[in-house]
Design a protein around this motif. Structure first.
Motif, PDB file in Angstrom:
ATOM      1  N   ARG A 130      13.388  46.657  13.279  1.00  0.00           N
ATOM      2  CA  ARG A 130      11.920  47.706  12.896  1.00  0.00           C
ATOM      3  C   ARG A 130      11.071  47.014  13.906  1.00  0.00           C
ATOM      4  O   ARG A 130      10.744  46.160  14.388  1.00  0.00           O
ATOM      5  N   ILE A 131      10.099  48.017  14.232  1.00  0.00           N
ATOM      6  CA  ILE A 131       8.813  47.751  15.009  1.00  0.00           C
ATOM      7  C   ILE A 131       7.731  48.289  14.144  1.00  0.00           C
ATOM      8  O   ILE A 131       7.733  49.274  13.434  1.00  0.00           O
ATOM      9  N   ALA A 132       6.460  47.871  14.487  1.00  0.00           N
ATOM     10  CA  ALA A 132       5.058  48.451  14.334  1.00  0.00           C
ATOM     11  C   ALA A 132       4.229  48.284  15.252  1.00  0.00           C
ATOM     12  O   ALA A 132       4.556  47.121  16.416  1.00  0.00           O
ATOM     13  N   ILE A 133       3.124  48.858  15.581  1.00  0.00           N
ATOM     14  CA  ILE A 133       2.607  48.726  16.808  1.00  0.00           C
ATOM     15  C   ILE A 133       0.930  48.660  16.288  1.00  0.00           C
ATOM     16  O   ILE A 133       0.412  49.390  15.434  1.00  0.00           O
ATOM     17  N   THR A 134       0.338  47.630  16.587  1.00  0.00           N
ATOM     18  CA  THR A 134      -1.270  47.391  16.315  1.00  0.00           C
ATOM     19  C   THR A 134      -2.144  48.103  17.273  1.00  0.00           C
ATOM     20  O   THR A 134      -1.482  48.794  18.306  1.00  0.00           O
ATOM     21  N   PRO A 135      -3.251  48.224  16.839  1.00  0.00           N
ATOM     22  CA  PRO A 135      -4.518  49.212  17.269  1.00  0.00           C
ATOM     23  C   PRO A 135      -4.379  48.873  18.998  1.00  0.00           C
ATOM     24  O   PRO A 135      -4.912  49.622  19.608  1.00  0.00           O
TER      25      PRO A 135
END
Length: 100
Positions: free
Chosen positions: A43-48
């Motif tokens: 899974r992935i997440a992207i920060t601002p």
């Protein structure tokens, strides 16, 4: 899947050691191979700041991909290689100056 601030779609290529960026305007794809062939991002997440964070389920790592430079950094889970981290989330934390 997650979108960056420019509207590009980032995905993990399940069963491989790659993260990919899909340019939603052109349909072009750029692959980012992870440094260890045994990596299996889940899974992935992207920060601002458009940094892509991923969990490596197979090896028990948290990874950080900078799409601008292609640089990848990884950290072993405190629970070890059999921890099988499944998901990632990102939260922006803002520190306000002290009010006199």
């Amino acid at each position: 899947m997650a979108f960056d601030s420019a509207g590009n779609l980032f995905v993990v290529q399940f069963g491989t050691n790659r993260v990919a960026r899909v340019d939603t305007r052109t349909g072009g794809i750029r692959e980012y191979p992870l440094p260890d062939a045994a990596s299996r991002p889940r899974r992935i997440a992207i920060t601002p700041d458009d940094i892509v964070w991923y969990t490596d389920y197979a090896r028990g790592f948290l990874g950080r991909l900078d799409p601008k430079s292609g640089e990848v950094k990884e950290w072993r889970s405190p629970s070890g290689p059999r921890s099988e981290p499944y998901a990632a989330g990102a939260t922006l934390v803002t520190c306000w100056p002290a009010i006199p």
